[in-house]
Design an enzyme around this catalytic site. Structure first.
Site, PDB file in Angstrom:
ATOM      1  CB  CYS A  19      -0.992   0.019   1.249  1.00 30.02           C
ATOM      2  SG  CYS A  19      -0.020   0.081   2.940  1.00 30.02           S
TER       3      CYS A  19
ATOM      4  CB  CYS B 186       6.938   0.335   3.963  1.00 28.60           C
ATOM      5  SG  CYS B 186       6.119  -0.898   4.733  1.00 28.60           S
TER       6      CYS B 186
ATOM      7  CB  CYS C 202       4.227  -6.775   2.083  1.00 30.08           C
ATOM      8  SG  CYS C 202       2.463  -6.073   2.416  1.00 30.08           S
TER       9      CYS C 202
ATOM     10  CB  CYS D 277       2.011  -4.188   8.962  1.00 27.93           C
ATOM     11  SG  CYS D 277       0.849  -3.531   7.404  1.00 27.93           S
TER      12      CYS D 277
ATOM     13  CG  HIS E 219       2.185 -10.198  26.999  1.00 27.53           C
ATOM     14  ND1 HIS E 219       0.865  -9.922  27.363  1.00 27.53           N
ATOM     15  CD2 HIS E 219       2.668 -11.194  27.923  1.00 27.53           C
ATOM     16  CE1 HIS E 219       0.479 -10.478  28.540  1.00 27.53           C
ATOM     17  NE2 HIS E 219       1.546 -11.440  28.904  1.00 27.53           N
TER      18      HIS E 219
ATOM     19  CB  CYS F 137       2.032  -4.453  27.040  1.00 28.69           C
ATOM     20  SG  CYS F 137       0.227  -3.552  27.020  1.00 28.69           S
TER      21      CYS F 137
ATOM     22  CB  CYS G 280      -5.237  -6.938  29.646  1.00 30.61           C
ATOM     23  SG  CYS G 280      -4.688  -8.243  28.662  1.00 30.61           S
TER      24      CYS G 280
ATOM     25  CB  CYS H 116      -4.213  -7.997  22.633  1.00 31.63           C
ATOM     26  SG  CYS H 116      -2.645  -7.475  22.542  1.00 31.63           S
TER      27      CYS H 116
ATOM     28  CB  CYS I 121       5.283  -1.387  19.177  1.00 35.80           C
ATOM     29  SG  CYS I 121       5.234  -1.890  17.462  1.00 35.80           S
TER      30      CYS I 121
ATOM     31  CB  CYS J 108      -1.749  -0.794  18.147  1.00 38.12           C
ATOM     32  SG  CYS J 108      -1.216  -0.766  16.246  1.00 38.12           S
TER      33      CYS J 108
ATOM     34  CB  CYS K  69      -0.900  -6.023  19.512  1.00 38.10           C
ATOM     35  SG  CYS K  69       0.410  -6.866  18.642  1.00 38.10           S
TER      36      CYS K  69
ATOM     37  CB  CYS L 244       1.514  -5.932  11.943  1.00 36.93           C
ATOM     38  SG  CYS L 244       2.593  -4.753  12.735  1.00 36.93           S
TER      39      CYS L 244
HETATM   40 FE1  SF4 Z   1      -0.500  -8.298  26.599  1.00 42.76          FE
HETATM   41 FE2  SF4 Z   1      -2.021  -7.263  24.785  1.00 42.76          FE
HETATM   42 FE3  SF4 Z   1      -2.717  -7.323  27.167  1.00 42.76          FE
HETATM   43 FE4  SF4 Z   1      -1.050  -5.912  26.622  1.00 42.76          FE
HETATM   44  S1  SF4 Z   1      -3.072  -5.459  25.903  1.00 42.76           S
HETATM   45  S2  SF4 Z   1      -1.005  -7.025  28.398  1.00 42.76           S
HETATM   46  S3  SF4 Z   1       0.068  -6.929  24.858  1.00 42.76           S
HETATM   47  S4  SF4 Z   1      -2.312  -9.113  25.858  1.00 42.76           S
END
Ligand code: SF4
Length: 300
Positions: free
Chosen positions: A56, A59, A151, A182, A220, A223, A247, A253, A262, A274, A281, A284
């Protein structure tokens, strides 16, 4: 107002190199002087050819949507980029000739955005030639091949489409480096090119050929909703204000199986990513993205 690259003194340039290294996560590895020397050499040759197949153009957009003076603009636009059909000033025969001359000289970094159609070459034709043929020609004399985005790394969204998009690694019999989010993160591509210009070798990679410096941890694990995951507080109702920080696991996710920095690096010049914007998430960065991870908003 920021100075233009051409107006910079040597001292400012070296200082800028230090800033670039810090932004893309290489400050602990290389001195500003070493980076400046590598960029001086690169500027004389402009060693990057950027090809685009089935995708697309996200990038390329990721690179140009940056603040000024951005590392991506300096490393790619000013110093190293010789061919990118989406953003170069030349078009048509002139652009193709620039690419042919660069390929003839050899010794370049080949960046590939987009996948290669597996169903039929005619799904992606450029200037009357198939993208597959163009890619194979450019890969022959490339010093190193970098796949920018999901991709070209693993097939991405086009792998689930009728064209059956395939990754570069299925077409080219040479090692590749995958920067598989992505779209590609501008720091990942800029940092990877800079790393190669300084060292002339690939950084340590994981089993999917991704640089560990960017893909060494799971989303994870870093996060900020992780405490709620551990406390088994899972968001079920998007409209309940009390659940807004919970969560997103039950909402599909994929952070538990996605490797990328990220949560630390973030996107849009470090502003957000995201999950912090309230979206699960989508994994990607992984080989299973996109078909293996759908439906995206349900547990799979
Ligand atoms: Fe893990 Fe997703 Fe929950 Fe964050 S939102 S703690 S990455 S499962």
């Amino acid at each position: 107002m920021a100075k233009s690259f051409d107006d910079l003194s040597r001292r400012d340039f070296i200082k800028l190199c230090g800033g670039i290294a810090a932004t893309v996560g290489l400050a602990d590895m290389f001195s500003s002087e070493r980076i400046a020397k590598a960029l001086d050499l690169a500027a004389r040759k402009r060693p990057v050819i950027w090809l685009a197949g089935q995708g697309c153009t996200g990038c390329t957009n990721s690179l140009i949507s940056t603040e000024n003076p951005a590392p991506a603009s300096i490393i790619l636009d000013k110093i190293s980029l010789r061919y990118n059909e989406s953003i170069m000033a030349a078009a048509g025969y002139t652009a193709e000739r620039a690419k042919e001359e660069a390929i003839e000289e050899g010794g370049y970094i080949l960046v590939v955005e987009g996948s290669i159609p597996g169903a039929d070459d005619r799904f992606c034709m450029i200037g009357g030639r198939s993208f597959k043929e163009i890619l194979m020609e450019a890969a022959r004399k490339a010093e190193i091949i970098i796949c920018a985005g999901a991709c070209s790394s693993f097939g991405g969204i086009p792998s689930g489409a009728p064209g059956r998009g395939m990754p570069v690694s299925k077409i080219i019999d040479k090692p590749v480096i995958n920067l598989s989010t992505c779209p590609v993160h501008m720091d990942h591509i800029t940092g990877m090119i800079l790393y190669y210009l300084v060292t002339r070798k690939a950084p340590p990679l994981d089993s999917n050929n991704r640089p560990l410096m960017y893909f060494g941890t799971k989303v994870h694990d870093k996060c900020r909703r992780r405490a709620n995951y551990d406390a088994e507080k899972f968001l079920e109702d998007w409209n309940d204000p009390a659940q807004q920080e919970w969560c997103l696991y039950l909402k599909g996710c994929k952070g538990t199986s996605a490797y990328s920095d990220c949560p630390i690096r973030r996107w849009n010049n470090g502003k957000n990513f995201c999950i912090d914007a309230g979206a699960p998430c989508q994994g990607c960065s992984e080989p299973d993205f996109y078909p293996g991870f759908t439906p995206l908003y349900q547990m799979t």
